[in-house]
Design an enzyme around this catalytic site. Structure first.
Site, PDB file in Angstrom:
ATOM      1  N   ASN A  61       0.338  61.671  51.489  1.00 41.97           N
ATOM      2  CA  ASN A  61       0.524  60.357  50.865  1.00 41.97           C
ATOM      3  C   ASN A  61      -0.381  60.197  49.649  1.00 41.97           C
ATOM      4  O   ASN A  61      -1.525  60.632  49.642  1.00 41.97           O
ATOM      5  CB  ASN A  61       0.344  59.208  51.870  1.00 41.97           C
ATOM      6  CG  ASN A  61      -0.954  59.254  52.646  1.00 41.97           C
ATOM      7  OD1 ASN A  61      -1.516  60.314  52.874  1.00 41.97           O
ATOM      8  ND2 ASN A  61      -1.438  58.097  53.041  1.00 41.97           N
ATOM      9  N   GLU A  63      -1.647  57.330  47.001  1.00 40.86           N
ATOM     10  CA  GLU A  63      -1.708  55.878  46.772  1.00 40.86           C
ATOM     11  C   GLU A  63      -2.110  55.571  45.335  1.00 40.86           C
ATOM     12  O   GLU A  63      -2.436  56.462  44.545  1.00 40.86           O
ATOM     13  CB  GLU A  63      -2.690  55.252  47.775  1.00 40.86           C
ATOM     14  CG  GLU A  63      -2.209  55.463  49.212  1.00 40.86           C
ATOM     15  CD  GLU A  63      -3.100  54.820  50.257  1.00 40.86           C
ATOM     16  OE1 GLU A  63      -4.219  54.360  49.911  1.00 40.86           O
ATOM     17  OE2 GLU A  63      -2.677  54.778  51.427  1.00 40.86           O
ATOM     18  N   ASN A  64      -2.074  54.287  45.005  1.00 46.71           N
ATOM     19  CA  ASN A  64      -2.377  53.847  43.644  1.00 46.71           C
ATOM     20  C   ASN A  64      -2.973  52.451  43.697  1.00 46.71           C
ATOM     21  O   ASN A  64      -2.650  51.669  44.602  1.00 46.71           O
ATOM     22  CB  ASN A  64      -1.061  53.837  42.828  1.00 46.71           C
ATOM     23  CG  ASN A  64      -1.316  53.680  41.361  1.00 46.71           C
ATOM     24  OD1 ASN A  64      -1.481  52.572  40.857  1.00 46.71           O
ATOM     25  ND2 ASN A  64      -1.374  54.791  40.653  1.00 46.71           N
ATOM     26  N   ALA A  65      -3.831  52.143  42.706  1.00 48.72           N
ATOM     27  CA  ALA A  65      -4.442  50.813  42.650  1.00 48.72           C
ATOM     28  C   ALA A  65      -3.376  49.722  42.575  1.00 48.72           C
ATOM     29  O   ALA A  65      -3.572  48.605  43.068  1.00 48.72           O
ATOM     30  CB  ALA A  65      -5.375  50.729  41.448  1.00 48.72           C
ATOM     31  N   TYR A  67      -0.703  48.935  44.393  1.00 46.47           N
ATOM     32  CA  TYR A  67      -0.314  49.419  45.727  1.00 46.47           C
ATOM     33  C   TYR A  67       1.113  49.941  45.884  1.00 46.47           C
ATOM     34  O   TYR A  67       1.319  51.024  46.417  1.00 46.47           O
ATOM     35  CB  TYR A  67      -0.562  48.331  46.785  1.00 46.47           C
ATOM     36  CG  TYR A  67      -2.019  48.030  47.074  1.00 46.47           C
ATOM     37  CD1 TYR A  67      -3.052  48.709  46.414  1.00 46.47           C
ATOM     38  CD2 TYR A  67      -2.361  47.059  48.000  1.00 46.47           C
ATOM     39  CE1 TYR A  67      -4.380  48.420  46.680  1.00 46.47           C
ATOM     40  CE2 TYR A  67      -3.695  46.765  48.274  1.00 46.47           C
ATOM     41  CZ  TYR A  67      -4.697  47.449  47.612  1.00 46.47           C
ATOM     42  OH  TYR A  67      -6.013  47.167  47.880  1.00 46.47           O
ATOM     43  N   CYS A  72       4.684  57.820  50.441  1.00 45.75           N
ATOM     44  CA  CYS A  72       4.380  58.441  51.731  1.00 45.75           C
ATOM     45  C   CYS A  72       4.465  59.967  51.654  1.00 45.75           C
ATOM     46  O   CYS A  72       5.191  60.526  50.821  1.00 45.75           O
ATOM     47  CB  CYS A  72       5.392  57.991  52.778  1.00 45.75           C
ATOM     48  SG  CYS A  72       5.290  56.257  53.213  1.00 45.75           S
ATOM     49  N   GLU A  74       5.932  62.134  53.635  1.00 45.94           N
ATOM     50  CA  GLU A  74       7.262  62.704  53.891  1.00 45.94           C
ATOM     51  C   GLU A  74       8.092  62.727  52.615  1.00 45.94           C
ATOM     52  O   GLU A  74       8.766  63.709  52.299  1.00 45.94           O
ATOM     53  CB  GLU A  74       8.010  61.865  54.943  1.00 45.94           C
ATOM     54  CG  GLU A  74       7.374  61.830  56.315  1.00 45.94           C
ATOM     55  CD  GLU A  74       6.390  60.671  56.490  1.00 45.94           C
ATOM     56  OE1 GLU A  74       5.662  60.334  55.525  1.00 45.94           O
ATOM     57  OE2 GLU A  74       6.349  60.105  57.586  1.00 45.94           O
ATOM     58  N   CYS A 108       7.896  56.030  58.456  1.00 42.48           N
ATOM     59  CA  CYS A 108       8.301  54.645  58.185  1.00 42.48           C
ATOM     60  C   CYS A 108       9.808  54.582  57.891  1.00 42.48           C
ATOM     61  O   CYS A 108      10.462  55.614  57.651  1.00 42.48           O
ATOM     62  CB  CYS A 108       7.498  54.075  57.023  1.00 42.48           C
ATOM     63  SG  CYS A 108       8.035  54.672  55.416  1.00 42.48           S
ATOM     64  N   CYS A 111      11.010  56.296  54.673  1.00 39.62           N
ATOM     65  CA  CYS A 111      11.047  57.768  54.776  1.00 39.62           C
ATOM     66  C   CYS A 111      12.230  58.209  55.632  1.00 39.62           C
ATOM     67  O   CYS A 111      12.898  59.197  55.311  1.00 39.62           O
ATOM     68  CB  CYS A 111       9.740  58.304  55.358  1.00 39.62           C
ATOM     69  SG  CYS A 111       8.389  58.202  54.161  1.00 39.62           S
TER      70      CYS A 111
HETATM   71  N1  THU Z   1       2.419  56.572  55.189  1.00 36.97           N
HETATM   72  C1  THU Z   1       2.981  57.820  55.103  1.00 36.97           C
HETATM   73  O1  THU Z   1       2.526  58.687  54.349  1.00 36.97           O
HETATM   74  N2  THU Z   1       4.066  58.060  55.882  1.00 36.97           N
HETATM   75  C2  THU Z   1       4.660  57.152  56.695  1.00 36.97           C
HETATM   76  O2  THU Z   1       5.713  57.425  57.258  1.00 36.97           O
HETATM   77  C3  THU Z   1       4.026  55.866  56.915  1.00 36.97           C
HETATM   78  C4  THU Z   1       2.879  55.521  56.053  1.00 36.97           C
HETATM   79  C5  THU Z   1       1.277  56.281  54.318  1.00 36.97           C
HETATM   80  C6  THU Z   1       1.563  55.246  53.253  1.00 36.97           C
HETATM   81  C7  THU Z   1       0.188  54.716  52.962  1.00 36.97           C
HETATM   82  O3  THU Z   1      -0.432  55.574  52.000  1.00 36.97           O
HETATM   83  C8  THU Z   1      -0.561  54.868  54.279  1.00 36.97           C
HETATM   84  O4  THU Z   1       0.204  55.774  55.060  1.00 36.97           O
HETATM   85  C9  THU Z   1      -0.727  53.555  55.040  1.00 36.97           C
HETATM   86  O5  THU Z   1       0.476  52.918  55.207  1.00 36.97           O
END
Ligand code: THU
Length: 158
Positions: A61, A63-65, A67, A72, A74, A108, A111
Site C-alpha cells: 500500500n 499512501e499520500n498526504a 489521503y 491498496c 492488492e 477491501c 480491491c
Molecule cells: N489497505 C490495503 O492495502 N488493502 C486492503 O485491502 C485494505 C486496506 C491499506 C489502505 C491503507 O493504506 C491502509 O491499508 C489502511 O486502510
C-alpha cells in the site's frame, strides 16, 4: 418475497499444509509489506501475485498526504501486472498485513471489485490467500466470488 442465498467456499490451512509454491507466495507477500508507504495509517499491507509462468509480482500500500490519493497493496500489484502486458494468467494473489491484529484482514471492497475484473478477463478464476497476522492460519478462497458474490461487471454497462 424470494430469498436469494449464495454459499461461500473458503478453506483454512496452517502454513505447513500449504503447497511449497503457496508457502513461498505468502512469504513474498509478507516481504512486500516492508516496502509499504503507510505513514498515515501505520497499517502496512503486502500482496504477491503468482502468474502461470511462475513469475511473482509484488505490491504494497502506498499512501499520500492527500489521503484518497493512496492505493491498496492488492491494486498496486494488479495494476502493475496490467501495466506490464499481462504476460500470462494469474494463478493466485496472497495478501498479508504487518500489524498483529486479531483477525484476518480481508481485501477491501474496492480491491475485490478490481480482482473481479482481472479474473473475468482471464480463462479461469484465481485463488486468494489471506494470512492471519497473528496465528498460523491461511484462508484460501477459490475465486473472488466467494468474497464478493455480486460484483459489478463490464457487461452491466452494455
Ligand atoms: N489497505 C490495503 O492495502 N488493502 C486492503 O485491502 C485494505 C486496506 C491499506 C489502505 C491503507 O493504506 C491502509 O491499508 C489502511 O486502510
Amino acid at each position: 418475497m424470494k430469498k436469494i442465498q449464495k454459499s461461500l467456499e473458503l478453506s483454512e490451512y496452517s502454513f505447513k499444509e500449504l503447497s511449497p509454491t503457496y508457502q513461498n507466495l505468502v512469504q513474498k507477500a509478507k516481504g512486500a509489506f516492508e516496502s509499504s508507504y503507510s505513514p498515515y495509517s501505520n497499517f502496512p499491507v503486502g500482496a504477491a501475485l503468482l502468474l502461470e509462468n511462475s513469475q511473482i509480482i509484488l505490491g504494497s500500500n502506498q499512501e499520500n498526504a492527500a489521503y484518497p490519493s493512496g492505493l491498496c497493496a492488492e491494486r498496486v500489484a494488479l495494476f502493475n501486472y496490467g501495466a506490464n502486458q499481462r504476460p500470462t494468467e494469474i494463478v493466485a494473489i496472497a495478501v498479508a498485513v504487518k500489524n498483529p491484529i486479531d483477525s484476518f484482514a480481508y481485501p477491501c471492497g474496492s480491491c475485490l471489485q478490481v480482482i473481479s475484473e482481472f479474473e473475468n478477463n482471464q480463462s479461469k478464476e484465481f485463488e486468494i490467500i489471506i494470512s492471519h497476522p497473528k496465528e498460523d492460519k491461511y484462508l484460501i478462497c477459490k475465486g473472488v466470488s466467494n468474497l464478493l458474490p455480486f460484483s459489478f461487471k463490464k457487461e452491466n454497462l452494455i
